[in-house]
Design an enzyme around this catalytic site. Structure first.
Site, short mmCIF file in Angstrom:
data_model
loop_
_atom_site.label_atom_id
_atom_site.label_comp_id
_atom_site.label_asym_id
_atom_site.label_seq_id
_atom_site.Cartn_x
_atom_site.Cartn_y
_atom_site.Cartn_z
N TYR A 287 47.16 32.11 46.12
CA TYR A 287 46.14 33.15 46.39
C TYR A 287 45.67 33.83 47.32
O TYR A 287 45.60 33.10 48.32
CB TYR A 287 44.88 32.51 45.33
CG TYR A 287 43.81 33.38 44.91
CD1 TYR A 287 42.84 33.59 45.73
CD2 TYR A 287 43.76 33.68 43.62
CE1 TYR A 287 41.77 34.36 45.13
CE2 TYR A 287 42.86 34.48 42.98
CZ TYR A 287 41.92 34.77 43.79
OH TYR A 287 40.96 35.49 43.35
N TYR A 338 44.13 43.51 43.10
CA TYR A 338 43.33 42.29 42.88
C TYR A 338 42.89 41.97 41.48
O TYR A 338 41.66 42.99 41.10
CB TYR A 338 42.31 42.24 43.95
CG TYR A 338 41.44 41.17 43.89
CD1 TYR A 338 39.98 40.98 44.10
CD2 TYR A 338 42.07 39.90 44.26
CE1 TYR A 338 39.37 39.96 44.07
CE2 TYR A 338 41.28 38.78 44.41
CZ TYR A 338 39.69 38.80 44.22
OH TYR A 338 39.10 37.66 44.02
#
Lengths: 383, 184
Positions: A287, A338
């Site tokens: 991440y 994103y």
């Protein structure tokens, strides 16, 4: 003891386009992504009997089920705490299938940039706990919150801006090979990185992820059923969630060791029931809402010793082509899109299938993590 | 010497917009009553004496619900900080760039409080302070903001102490990868 090991698999992945701005609303985007994932799996919507979401998804299970024409749902779960929940949705799907609570479980994320951005809109002058201890002082945004941890990491371990840059540069190089990535045709150099404006020192513009519209979905079924699906299954070999006992959202300054992030807790649980170790991982999607999160993840999940994540990124360490650990091979949150890390899951699946634009040759063990600095989750997928 | 107490300004004058206020809940009201009196308070378990922050109803050590507030000196050291640049909420944009520090208090380095780094300006108002260093000694100043008084940090000494050697920061050299079946 029973585990989920290899008992379920991701057999379908789907997504919308990724863009700074898409016209359909989040529900419609979700439907598009889910239909694409079901098509990929060769499964009809009417067979779906489980739905998993996270991060305060704007479309709830009832709405999605009705729009898609799913079957009756016998399993549904929502994972809290924002971007840390992506991998957990797949974990919950795998658990449900392992326990025969459902047979076809869809997990998804749909988001538009206009979604709640509390730091920008304030929502009134008063703030709830725990933000009251940090926001009035001027620590307003996730970038500020993570900047504090990053600087501490630099102080304790000698991490430098160049190490953060390595994360951004690797993600961008991979995005430049991915026609669907938002940053496909935009190159990034170290000079550009170092010259870019500050957001929250020590984080500059390129240490921050994109703001994207898009939706991504996966379909999870049992290992037995996976054999009949049209794509190479990505077996859920291991999964874990992690919430440290002293945690405090993204402003985790009040614990004994604040820079030991939730990845450390999830990492400890993840490998416990796996047949593989971090050294066996061929490719990782870590991440990357902020570049330092990749460093925290490399350490928390045991890919390198504590404090050595910076040097780990040197000399092309994260490149798909011969790096120590190919990382964020579709461009990640930094350069692909994103969507709170759900696109990391689909790339993790592609690496198992052998269909990534930056394919790691012979990849069999594929790692994915979700949002760090918040209660988190992670997966090990395998061929 | 009692802590400085004043309003926060920009170098160009008062802040135009409204800065954020903390919401006072039943558990946190005591802290803000303290700052209003010019005191920095940390919650203390009245059963076992341990300090905790942020305040909570239960002591994680002994599980007692008996709790009170202990005044602390207001002195500490910077554990880390960020220097915020726009885009920010309008009122904070006026102050930017500014540093926000996480400070370990003198009484217990495990207790950390967050505040803006400020300096006392010409008219005794508080201004955004210089960019500090980790380890710098600070003392609390009290910022009057609407109905609330917030803690902020003033650098005590421009000379930062040398980085502590091995003993102060314990950093494990590796995480342990548990083997199959191992206990958590």
């Amino acid at each position: 003891m029973s585990t989920i090991k290899d008992r379920a698999a991701i057999v379908g992945i789907g997504q919308t386009a990724f863009s700074k701005s898409l016209e359909p609303d989040e529900t419609e985007l979700a439907c598009q992504a889910v239909l694409a994932a079901l098509e990929d799996a060769g499964i009809e919507p009417a067979e779906v009997d489980g739905l998993c979401s996270y991060g305060q998804e704007t479309t709830d299970e009832a709405e999605l089920a009705a729009a898609l024409g799913t079957g009756d749902l016998t399993f549904f779960s929502q994972v809290g705490f924002g971007g840390g929940g992506g991998c957990a949705t797949v974990a919950h799907a795998a658990m449900a299938i392992s326990c025969s609570a459902a047979d076809v479980v869809v997990a998804w994320r749909s988001r538009k940039r206009g979604s709640a951005r509390p730091w920008a809109s304030a929502g009134g002058p008063q703030l709830p706990i725990p933000a009251e201890w940090t926001r009035p002082a001027g620590l307003l945004r996730p970038s500020d919150e993570v900047a504090v941890l990053t600087r501490r990491h630099m102080f304790e371990h000698g991490t430098r801006r160049e190490h953060l840059a390595n994360v951004a540069l690797a993600a961008r190089a991979h995005a430049n090979r991915n026609p669907l990535a938002v940053m496909f045709d935009r190159e990034l150099t170290l000079d550009t990185y170092l010259a870019s404006r500050w957001i929250s020192e020590p984080l500059c513009l390129f240490d921050n992820c994109l703001e994207s519209d898009g939706a991504v979905a996966v379909v999870v079924v049992s290992a037995e059923r996976a054999r009949d699906c049209r794509q190479v299954p990505a077996y859920v070999h291991a999964a874990a969630q992690g919430l440290p006992r002293q945690h405090q959202a993204m402003v985790n300054y009040f614990a004994d060791e604040p820079i030991r992030t939730p990845s450390t807790v999830a990492g400890h649980a993840l490998w416990r029931h796996a047949d593989v170790t971090p050294a066996d991982v061929d490719v990782a999607q870590i991440y990357d809402a902020f570049t330092p999160m990749v460093l925290f993840g490399l350490e928390g999940y045991g890919f390198c010793p504590i404090g050595e994540s910076g040097p780990f990124t040197e000399d092309g360490g994260l490149s798909f082509d011969g790096g120590r650990l190919p990382t964020n091979t579709a461009g990640g949150s930094l350069s692909e899109a994103y969507l709170h890390g759900f696109n990391l899951i689909t790339e993790g699946v592609r690496q198992v299938r052998g269909t990534s634009h930056s394919q790691v040759e012979g990849a069999e063990i594929s790692f994915v993590s979700s949002g760090d600095c918040v209660p988190t989750s992670a997966l090990v997928l395998r061929r | 010497m009692s802590p400085v107490r004043s309003t926060l300004s920009t170098s160009a004058g008062p802040v135009d917009g409204s800065l954020l206020q903390p919401l006072r809940g039943p558990e946190t009201a005591g802290f803000w009553e303290g700052t209003a009196r010019g005191e920095l308070l940390v919650q203390r378990c009245e059963a076992c004496g341990s300090l905790r922050f942020p305040p909570r109803p239960l002591c994680p050590s002994c599980h007692s619900t008996r709790r009170g507030w202990q005044p602390v000196s207001g002195r500490g050291r910077i554990w880390s900080f960020a220097v915020a640049h726009p885009p920010l909420l309008p009122a904070f944009s006026e102050l930017a760039p500014y540093s926000v520090a996480v400070v370990e208090i003198e009484e217990d380095p495990a207790i950390r409080l967050v505040g803006m780094v400020v300096v006392v300006g010409a008219n005794a108002t508080l201004l955004p302070g210089p960019v500090p260093e980790i380890g710098a000694a600070v003392e609390v100043a009290f910022e009057e903001r609407g109905d609330t008084v917030l803690p902020a940090w003033v650098l005590v000494d421009p000379h930062v102490p040398p980085r502590p050697g091995g003993g102060d920061i314990t950093i494990p050299t590796a995480i342990t990868i548990p083997t199959e079946g191992a206990d958590r």
